[in-house]
Scaffold this motif. Structure first.
Motif, PDB file in Angstrom:
ATOM      1  N   LEU A  98       0.651  -0.957  -0.454  1.00 34.48           N
ATOM      2  CA  LEU A  98       0.198  -0.392   0.015  1.00 34.48           C
ATOM      3  C   LEU A  98       1.180   1.096   0.696  1.00 34.48           C
ATOM      4  O   LEU A  98       0.595   2.338  -0.004  1.00 34.48           O
ATOM      5  N   GLY A  99       1.887   1.154   0.168  1.00 29.32           N
ATOM      6  CA  GLY A  99       2.656   2.710   0.455  1.00 29.32           C
ATOM      7  C   GLY A  99       4.110   2.443  -0.191  1.00 29.32           C
ATOM      8  O   GLY A  99       5.388   3.161   0.169  1.00 29.32           O
ATOM      9  N   LEU A 100       3.878   1.917  -1.504  1.00 30.37           N
ATOM     10  CA  LEU A 100       4.689   1.223  -2.869  1.00 30.37           C
ATOM     11  C   LEU A 100       5.753   2.921  -2.925  1.00 30.37           C
ATOM     12  O   LEU A 100       6.392   3.014  -3.658  1.00 30.37           O
ATOM     13  N   THR A 101       4.932   3.093  -3.627  1.00 30.86           N
ATOM     14  CA  THR A 101       4.850   4.464  -3.528  1.00 30.86           C
ATOM     15  C   THR A 101       5.412   6.009  -3.204  1.00 30.86           C
ATOM     16  O   THR A 101       5.677   6.829  -4.020  1.00 30.86           O
ATOM     17  N   VAL A 102       5.050   5.480  -1.933  1.00 30.10           N
ATOM     18  CA  VAL A 102       5.114   6.527  -0.931  1.00 30.10           C
ATOM     19  C   VAL A 102       6.551   6.999  -0.883  1.00 30.10           C
ATOM     20  O   VAL A 102       7.802   5.649  -0.421  1.00 30.10           O
ATOM     21  N   PRO A 103       7.289   8.424  -0.855  1.00 26.49           N
ATOM     22  CA  PRO A 103       9.134   7.829  -1.031  1.00 26.49           C
ATOM     23  C   PRO A 103       9.438   7.131   0.146  1.00 26.49           C
ATOM     24  O   PRO A 103       8.838   7.045   1.675  1.00 26.49           O
ATOM     25  N   ARG A 104      10.400   6.685  -0.250  1.00 28.22           N
ATOM     26  CA  ARG A 104      11.516   6.341   1.253  1.00 28.22           C
ATOM     27  C   ARG A 104      11.767   6.625   1.793  1.00 28.22           C
ATOM     28  O   ARG A 104      11.954   6.385   3.641  1.00 28.22           O
ATOM     29  N   GLU A 105      12.311   8.514   2.371  1.00 30.85           N
ATOM     30  CA  GLU A 105      12.012   8.768   3.540  1.00 30.85           C
ATOM     31  C   GLU A 105      11.173   9.819   4.309  1.00 30.85           C
ATOM     32  O   GLU A 105      11.473   9.613   5.603  1.00 30.85           O
ATOM     33  N   PHE A 106       9.939   8.474   4.073  1.00 27.73           N
ATOM     34  CA  PHE A 106       8.896   8.906   4.598  1.00 27.73           C
ATOM     35  C   PHE A 106       8.014   7.277   5.236  1.00 27.73           C
ATOM     36  O   PHE A 106       7.550   6.841   5.425  1.00 27.73           O
ATOM     37  N   GLY A 107       9.142   5.950   4.633  1.00 27.47           N
ATOM     38  CA  GLY A 107       9.160   5.031   5.443  1.00 27.47           C
ATOM     39  C   GLY A 107       8.062   4.529   4.036  1.00 27.47           C
ATOM     40  O   GLY A 107       7.978   3.251   4.373  1.00 27.47           O
ATOM     41  N   GLY A 108       7.659   4.796   2.934  1.00 29.82           N
ATOM     42  CA  GLY A 108       7.643   4.263   1.726  1.00 29.82           C
ATOM     43  C   GLY A 108       8.529   2.646   0.676  1.00 29.82           C
ATOM     44  O   GLY A 108       9.852   3.140   1.302  1.00 29.82           O
ATOM     45  N   GLY A 109       7.424   2.636  -0.240  1.00 31.02           N
ATOM     46  CA  GLY A 109       8.845   2.110  -1.220  1.00 31.02           C
ATOM     47  C   GLY A 109       9.192   2.615  -2.104  1.00 31.02           C
ATOM     48  O   GLY A 109      10.891   1.871  -2.398  1.00 31.02           O
ATOM     49  N   GLY A 110       8.649   4.267  -2.411  1.00 31.26           N
ATOM     50  CA  GLY A 110       9.818   4.833  -2.930  1.00 31.26           C
ATOM     51  C   GLY A 110       9.970   4.443  -4.834  1.00 31.26           C
ATOM     52  O   GLY A 110      10.753   4.820  -5.465  1.00 31.26           O
ATOM     53  N   LEU A 111       8.528   3.526  -5.198  1.00 30.37           N
ATOM     54  CA  LEU A 111       8.727   3.463  -6.528  1.00 30.37           C
ATOM     55  C   LEU A 111       7.974   3.793  -7.139  1.00 30.37           C
ATOM     56  O   LEU A 111       7.054   5.232  -6.565  1.00 30.37           O
ATOM     57  N   GLY A 112       7.506   3.630  -8.195  1.00 28.69           N
ATOM     58  CA  GLY A 112       6.715   4.592  -9.260  1.00 28.69           C
ATOM     59  C   GLY A 112       5.538   4.140  -9.931  1.00 28.69           C
ATOM     60  O   GLY A 112       4.907   3.219  -9.421  1.00 28.69           O
ATOM     61  N   PRO A 113       5.096   5.071 -11.010  1.00 31.88           N
ATOM     62  CA  PRO A 113       3.787   4.240 -11.272  1.00 31.88           C
ATOM     63  C   PRO A 113       3.899   3.153 -12.180  1.00 31.88           C
ATOM     64  O   PRO A 113       3.120   2.116 -11.823  1.00 31.88           O
ATOM     65  N   VAL A 114       5.287   3.088 -12.898  1.00 29.97           N
ATOM     66  CA  VAL A 114       5.458   1.779 -13.973  1.00 29.97           C
ATOM     67  C   VAL A 114       5.247   0.445 -12.422  1.00 29.97           C
ATOM     68  O   VAL A 114       4.826  -1.281 -12.766  1.00 29.97           O
ATOM     69  N   GLU A 115       6.131   0.552 -11.387  1.00 29.19           N
ATOM     70  CA  GLU A 115       6.089  -1.021 -10.349  1.00 29.19           C
ATOM     71  C   GLU A 115       4.433  -1.188  -9.734  1.00 29.19           C
ATOM     72  O   GLU A 115       3.925  -1.619  -9.528  1.00 29.19           O
ATOM     73  N   ALA A 116       3.496   0.841  -9.564  1.00 29.24           N
ATOM     74  CA  ALA A 116       2.229   0.358  -8.838  1.00 29.24           C
ATOM     75  C   ALA A 116       1.044  -0.385  -9.775  1.00 29.24           C
ATOM     76  O   ALA A 116       0.849  -1.178  -9.380  1.00 29.24           O
ATOM     77  N   VAL A 117       1.140   0.349 -11.639  1.00 28.34           N
ATOM     78  CA  VAL A 117       0.648  -0.434 -12.333  1.00 28.34           C
ATOM     79  C   VAL A 117       0.768  -2.161 -12.490  1.00 28.34           C
ATOM     80  O   VAL A 117       0.350  -3.032 -13.038  1.00 28.34           O
ATOM     81  N   ASP A 118       1.898  -2.676 -12.422  1.00 24.61           N
ATOM     82  CA  ASP A 118       3.160  -4.016 -12.838  1.00 24.61           C
ATOM     83  C   ASP A 118       1.708  -4.357 -11.438  1.00 24.61           C
ATOM     84  O   ASP A 118       1.482  -6.027 -10.918  1.00 24.61           O
ATOM     85  N   VAL A 119       2.228  -4.499 -10.238  1.00 26.47           N
ATOM     86  CA  VAL A 119       1.289  -4.850  -9.216  1.00 26.47           C
ATOM     87  C   VAL A 119      -0.248  -4.693  -9.449  1.00 26.47           C
ATOM     88  O   VAL A 119      -0.818  -5.801  -9.034  1.00 26.47           O
ATOM     89  N   VAL A 120      -1.257  -3.826 -10.262  1.00 26.77           N
ATOM     90  CA  VAL A 120      -2.389  -3.569 -10.058  1.00 26.77           C
ATOM     91  C   VAL A 120      -2.684  -4.872 -10.933  1.00 26.77           C
ATOM     92  O   VAL A 120      -3.700  -5.809 -10.822  1.00 26.77           O
ATOM     93  N   ALA A 121      -1.567  -5.563 -12.357  1.00 29.12           N
ATOM     94  CA  ALA A 121      -1.851  -5.472 -13.439  1.00 29.12           C
ATOM     95  C   ALA A 121      -2.251  -6.810 -13.210  1.00 29.12           C
ATOM     96  O   ALA A 121      -2.755  -8.076 -13.572  1.00 29.12           O
ATOM     97  N   ARG A 122      -0.558  -7.692 -11.773  1.00 28.29           N
ATOM     98  CA  ARG A 122      -0.711  -9.219 -11.629  1.00 28.29           C
ATOM     99  C   ARG A 122      -1.524  -9.015 -10.994  1.00 28.29           C
ATOM    100  O   ARG A 122      -2.471 -10.538 -10.946  1.00 28.29           O
ATOM    101  N   THR A 123      -2.290  -8.149 -10.046  1.00 29.50           N
ATOM    102  CA  THR A 123      -3.336  -8.385  -8.971  1.00 29.50           C
ATOM    103  C   THR A 123      -4.675  -8.605  -9.634  1.00 29.50           C
ATOM    104  O   THR A 123      -5.345  -9.723  -9.266  1.00 29.50           O
ATOM    105  N   ALA A 124      -4.971  -8.108 -10.249  1.00 27.18           N
ATOM    106  CA  ALA A 124      -6.087  -8.380 -11.367  1.00 27.18           C
ATOM    107  C   ALA A 124      -6.183  -9.533 -11.659  1.00 27.18           C
ATOM    108  O   ALA A 124      -7.420 -10.702 -12.472  1.00 27.18           O
ATOM    109  N   ARG A 125      -5.056 -10.314 -12.226  1.00 22.18           N
ATOM    110  CA  ARG A 125      -4.750 -11.912 -13.343  1.00 22.18           C
ATOM    111  C   ARG A 125      -5.958 -12.700 -11.992  1.00 22.18           C
ATOM    112  O   ARG A 125      -6.031 -14.039 -12.186  1.00 22.18           O
ATOM    113  N   VAL A 126      -6.085 -12.666 -10.378  1.00 21.77           N
ATOM    114  CA  VAL A 126      -5.856 -13.053  -8.910  1.00 21.77           C
ATOM    115  C   VAL A 126      -7.402 -12.561  -8.994  1.00 21.77           C
ATOM    116  O   VAL A 126      -8.261 -13.424  -8.557  1.00 21.77           O
ATOM    117  N   CYS A 127      -7.549 -11.832  -8.830  1.00 27.47           N
ATOM    118  CA  CYS A 127      -9.241 -10.651  -7.704  1.00 27.47           C
ATOM    119  C   CYS A 127      -8.603  -9.931  -8.539  1.00 27.47           C
ATOM    120  O   CYS A 127      -8.849  -8.752  -7.976  1.00 27.47           O
TER     121      CYS A 127
END
Length: 283
Positions: free
Chosen positions: A42-71
């Motif tokens: 859930l915190g994948l795209t929050v900057p690392r300095e604030f405790g998140g994953g520090g990743l961007g839309p490419v990774e977030a979209v990947d997570v959503v697309a993989r999840t959509a295949r399951v649920c």
């Protein structure tokens, strides 16, 4: 990539076993959302300095697309969450940033105000029928949002309204789910994957602190065009004809061509019952 390992475990151990029963029963995937939070997704795209994953839309979209295949329901919830977080982060964060980063907070978009062909659909692009009125350091929000994913299930909602200063433009607010008189219909009220909690959200009115405004008064359209619209377009490109497309209206009006939301619902139909949404419990 570490996030993919975490996602694979959550999908296999939590999401997949419950996906079919939850869809059949129209049950919100609370366990899946909680597990995604604990895994840091859930915190994948929050900057690392604030405790998140520090990743961007490419990774977030990947997570959503993989999840959509399951649920598809869980994927719709994630997509709306990531899009709302993108808007929040584009303004330097807000009161929810730390909680999102820690995986304890689910947010969602509350932007759409009418369905195709409904009354209010002719409201000019970039405006809202929802009203905001300021009383000292408190703002009263009044309006109705359609196709809200996780309505009554999220911890906060990215809400759009007319600016405090006048009717033109948009202002965005991060509205806490526990705000009094933030209501959802007692029965299903939206088109989306079964179990996604897609429904109507009504402020009648809702009182919030003035400091939950996101960005400047009247600057909401710019935030949506810069932050939310590009993210939604990336998502549409990634998932193609995936079943999640069933719920695209819940992610934002027009799912890219018109993400700002225009128009308004008719008055509450006679006999429609409403209930206050319960805040998420992700701990």
């Amino acid at each position: 990539m570490p996030y993919l390992s975490s996602l694979s475990v959550v999908l296999a151990e939590v999401v997949a076993p419950d996906a079919e029963p939850a869809a059949r029963e129209g049950r919100f995937p609370r366990g899946a959302v909680a597990a995604l939070g604990r895994a840091g997704l859930l915190g994948l795209t929050v900057p690392r300095e604030f405790g998140g994953g520090g990743l961007g839309p490419v990774e977030a979209v990947d997570v959503v697309a993989r999840t959509a295949r399951v649920c598809p329901a869980t994927a719709a919830v994630l997509a709306s969450h990531f899009a709302a977080v993108a808007a929040i982060e584009s303004c330097g964060g807000s009161w929810v940033r730390g909680e999102v980063a820690a995986g304890r907070h689910l947010t969602s978009l509350a932007l759409n105000e009418c369905g195709p062909g409904e009354w209010g659909a002719g409201i000019p692009y970039g405006r809202s029928c929802s009203v905001a009125t300021c009383f000292a350091d408190v703002v009263a929000l009044r309006g109705r949002k359609r196709q809200v994913v996780a309505a009554g299930e999220a911890d906060s909602y990215l809400w759009s309204s007319r600016p405090l200063a006048g009717p033109d433009g948009l202002t965005l607010w991060v509205v806490p789910a526990q705000a009094q008189d933030l209501l959802v219909p007692a029965g299903p009220g939206g088109v989306g994957p079964s179990g996604s909690g897609t429904s109507t959200l009504c402020a009648d009115p809702v009182l919030v602190p003035a400091d939950v405004m996101l960005g400047r008064d009247g600057g909401g359209l710019d935030i949506l065009l810069r932050a939310v619209r590009p993210w939604l377009l990336e998502l549409r490109s990634a998932i193609g004809d995936d079943p999640l497309v069933i719920g695209v209206h819940a992610l934002g009006p027009g799912f890219g061509d018109d993400v700002v939301g225009t128009g308004a619902d008719r008055d509450n139909p006679v006999g429609q019952s409403w209930s206050a949404p319960a805040a998420s419990r992700l701990r």
